[in-house]
Write a protein that holds these residues in place. Structure first.
Motif, PDB file in Angstrom:
ATOM      1  N   ASP A  48      27.697  40.969  61.382  1.00  9.47           N
ATOM      2  CA  ASP A  48      29.106  40.778  61.723  1.00  9.47           C
ATOM      3  C   ASP A  48      29.149  40.525  63.223  1.00  9.47           C
ATOM      4  N   VAL A  49      29.004  39.256  63.594  1.00 16.53           N
ATOM      5  CA  VAL A  49      28.847  38.887  65.003  1.00 16.53           C
ATOM      6  C   VAL A  49      30.217  38.881  65.681  1.00 16.53           C
ATOM      7  N   THR A  50      30.725  40.094  65.888  1.00 15.07           N
ATOM      8  CA  THR A  50      31.941  40.349  66.645  1.00 15.07           C
ATOM      9  C   THR A  50      31.653  41.571  67.505  1.00 15.07           C
ATOM     10  N   VAL A  51      32.349  41.709  68.626  1.00 19.10           N
ATOM     11  CA  VAL A  51      32.135  42.890  69.458  1.00 19.10           C
ATOM     12  C   VAL A  51      32.485  44.124  68.626  1.00 19.10           C
ATOM     13  N   GLY A  52      31.539  45.051  68.532  1.00 24.10           N
ATOM     14  CA  GLY A  52      31.690  46.231  67.691  1.00 24.10           C
ATOM     15  C   GLY A  52      31.203  46.024  66.274  1.00 24.10           C
ATOM     16  N   GLY A  53      30.931  44.771  65.908  1.00 27.34           N
ATOM     17  CA  GLY A  53      30.408  44.467  64.571  1.00 27.34           C
ATOM     18  C   GLY A  53      28.986  44.970  64.431  1.00 27.34           C
ATOM     19  N   THR A  54      28.582  45.222  63.202  1.00 28.95           N
ATOM     20  CA  THR A  54      27.248  45.766  62.962  1.00 28.95           C
ATOM     21  C   THR A  54      26.301  44.705  62.422  1.00 28.95           C
ATOM     22  N   ARG A  55      25.042  45.059  62.493  1.00 28.68           N
ATOM     23  CA  ARG A  55      23.983  44.199  61.949  1.00 28.68           C
ATOM     24  C   ARG A  55      22.976  45.089  61.247  1.00 28.68           C
ATOM     25  N   LYS A  56      22.410  44.589  60.158  1.00 26.54           N
ATOM     26  CA  LYS A  56      21.311  45.268  59.466  1.00 26.54           C
ATOM     27  C   LYS A  56      20.370  44.192  58.967  1.00 26.54           C
ATOM     28  N   ILE A  57      19.113  44.331  59.366  1.00 19.03           N
ATOM     29  CA  ILE A  57      18.096  43.306  59.096  1.00 19.03           C
ATOM     30  C   ILE A  57      16.918  43.967  58.392  1.00 19.03           C
ATOM     31  N   CYS A  58      16.396  43.304  57.373  1.00 18.22           N
ATOM     32  CA  CYS A  58      15.171  43.742  56.709  1.00 18.22           C
ATOM     33  C   CYS A  58      14.076  42.726  56.985  1.00 18.22           C
ATOM     34  N   MET A  59      12.958  43.193  57.536  1.00 19.22           N
ATOM     35  CA  MET A  59      11.762  42.366  57.690  1.00 19.22           C
ATOM     36  C   MET A  59      10.773  42.821  56.632  1.00 19.22           C
ATOM     37  N   GLU A  60      10.126  41.859  55.999  1.00 23.90           N
ATOM     38  CA  GLU A  60       9.239  42.187  54.887  1.00 23.90           C
ATOM     39  C   GLU A  60       7.946  41.388  54.991  1.00 23.90           C
ATOM     40  N   MET A  61       6.843  42.050  54.686  1.00 24.98           N
ATOM     41  CA  MET A  61       5.549  41.374  54.606  1.00 24.98           C
ATOM     42  C   MET A  61       4.902  41.754  53.278  1.00 24.98           C
ATOM     43  N   LYS A  62       4.623  40.735  52.463  1.00 29.50           N
ATOM     44  CA  LYS A  62       3.979  40.972  51.174  1.00 29.50           C
ATOM     45  C   LYS A  62       2.473  40.855  51.355  1.00 29.50           C
ATOM     46  N   MET A  63       1.789  41.902  50.909  1.00 33.21           N
ATOM     47  CA  MET A  63       0.332  41.943  50.961  1.00 33.21           C
ATOM     48  C   MET A  63      -0.157  42.191  49.541  1.00 33.21           C
ATOM     49  N   PRO A  64      -1.410  41.891  49.263  1.00 35.01           N
ATOM     50  CA  PRO A  64      -1.899  42.078  47.883  1.00 35.01           C
ATOM     51  C   PRO A  64      -1.710  43.509  47.368  1.00 35.01           C
ATOM     52  N   GLU A  65      -1.918  44.488  48.247  1.00 39.15           N
ATOM     53  CA  GLU A  65      -1.866  45.880  47.793  1.00 39.15           C
ATOM     54  C   GLU A  65      -0.467  46.499  47.844  1.00 39.15           C
ATOM     55  N   ARG A  66       0.424  45.928  48.677  1.00 38.78           N
ATOM     56  CA  ARG A  66       1.774  46.488  48.778  1.00 38.78           C
ATOM     57  C   ARG A  66       2.682  45.545  49.562  1.00 38.78           C
ATOM     58  N   THR A  67       3.954  45.881  49.576  1.00 39.53           N
ATOM     59  CA  THR A  67       4.921  45.164  50.394  1.00 39.53           C
ATOM     60  C   THR A  67       5.407  46.115  51.482  1.00 39.53           C
ATOM     61  N   MET A  68       5.284  45.684  52.731  1.00 40.27           N
ATOM     62  CA  MET A  68       5.737  46.486  53.859  1.00 40.27           C
ATOM     63  C   MET A  68       7.127  46.006  54.264  1.00 40.27           C
ATOM     64  N   THR A  69       8.062  46.943  54.393  1.00 41.35           N
ATOM     65  CA  THR A  69       9.392  46.592  54.862  1.00 41.35           C
ATOM     66  C   THR A  69       9.735  47.407  56.102  1.00 41.35           C
ATOM     67  N   MET A  70      10.473  46.779  56.986  1.00 42.11           N
ATOM     68  CA  MET A  70      11.001  47.438  58.179  1.00 42.11           C
ATOM     69  C   MET A  70      12.473  47.063  58.275  1.00 42.11           C
ATOM     70  N   TRP A  71      13.314  48.054  58.488  1.00 38.19           N
ATOM     71  CA  TRP A  71      14.754  47.853  58.594  1.00 38.19           C
ATOM     72  C   TRP A  71      15.212  48.133  60.012  1.00 38.19           C
ATOM     73  N   PHE A  72      16.194  47.355  60.456  1.00 37.91           N
ATOM     74  CA  PHE A  72      16.774  47.523  61.787  1.00 37.91           C
ATOM     75  C   PHE A  72      18.289  47.432  61.677  1.00 37.91           C
ATOM     76  N   THR A  73      18.975  48.233  62.476  1.00 44.38           N
ATOM     77  CA  THR A  73      20.428  48.184  62.518  1.00 44.38           C
ATOM     78  C   THR A  73      20.880  48.234  63.967  1.00 44.38           C
ATOM     79  N   GLY A  74      22.109  47.889  64.186  1.00 46.69           N
ATOM     80  CA  GLY A  74      22.662  47.943  65.532  1.00 46.69           C
ATOM     81  C   GLY A  74      24.075  47.413  65.529  1.00 46.69           C
ATOM     82  N   SER A  75      24.603  47.245  66.741  1.00 42.40           N
ATOM     83  CA  SER A  75      25.952  46.700  66.861  1.00 42.40           C
ATOM     84  C   SER A  75      26.006  45.722  68.026  1.00 42.40           C
ATOM     85  N   TYR A  76      26.940  44.807  67.913  1.00 43.76           N
ATOM     86  CA  TYR A  76      27.133  43.797  68.945  1.00 43.76           C
ATOM     87  C   TYR A  76      28.027  44.377  70.034  1.00 43.76           C
ATOM     88  N   THR A  77      27.553  44.315  71.279  1.00 43.15           N
ATOM     89  CA  THR A  77      28.293  44.913  72.385  1.00 43.15           C
ATOM     90  C   THR A  77      28.911  43.877  73.317  1.00 43.15           C
TER      91      THR A  77
END
Length: 158
Positions: A48-77
């Motif tokens: 939500d690209v507005t001042v005070g709006g939030t963001r949530k992003i998932c980064m994912e890497m698929k590997m043969p043995e598993r899938t690694m995910t990393m999540w990030f959140t924040g707000s636009y200032t």
């Protein structure tokens, strides 16, 4: 965090208009096309690209043995389209609950909240970008990840 530390600062020139580069930062579908280091995908980007709006992003890497995910959140200032975008960033779980950097294996002293500052400048129809990530030390793996992401972004304009 202080402004006197040596945080990651990356400058890049893109063969695209300032509006096109801005949209790559402000449109979730476009952001997902380039964000993250090599091998990572962005299966989910809520922004939500507005001042005070939030963001949530998932980064994912698929590997043969598993899938690694990393999540990030924040707000636009700060938003001054198409020239300047500032947002906070923290690690979180899939529900957006903040988690400590240490629990994700980050080094001791890694701040729980960082700040990303993106400045864009139109130069004869092309765009010069300066990105500073306060809280991520220069020369760290985080800097390498940003450089890989910006290589992917540049390739979209090639």
């Amino acid at each position: 965090m202080t402004d006197t530390q040596n945080w990651v600062t990356i400058e890049r020139d893109f063969a695209a208009t300032i509006d096109a580069v801005w949209n790559m930062w402000a449109d979730p579908a476009k952001f997902a096309q380039w964000y993250g280091p090599n091998g990572m995908t962005i299966p989910m980007a809520e922004m939500d690209v507005t001042v005070g709006g939030t963001r949530k992003i998932c980064m994912e890497m698929k590997m043969p043995e598993r899938t690694m995910t990393m999540w990030f959140t924040g707000s636009y200032t700060e938003i001054d389209a198409p020239n300047r975008l500032v947002y906070t960033e923290s690690m979180c779980d899939a529900d957006g609950n903040l988690i400590s950097p240490a629990s994700m294996g980050m080094p001791e002293g890694t701040p729980s909240v960082t700040e990303v500052i993106v400045e864009l400048q139109d130069i004869d129809g092309k765009t010069h970008m300066t990105m500073t990530h306060k809280g991520v030390p220069a020369g760290s793996p985080g800097e390498g990840g940003w450089n890989q992401a910006f290589d992917k972004l540049a390739a979209l304009f090639a």
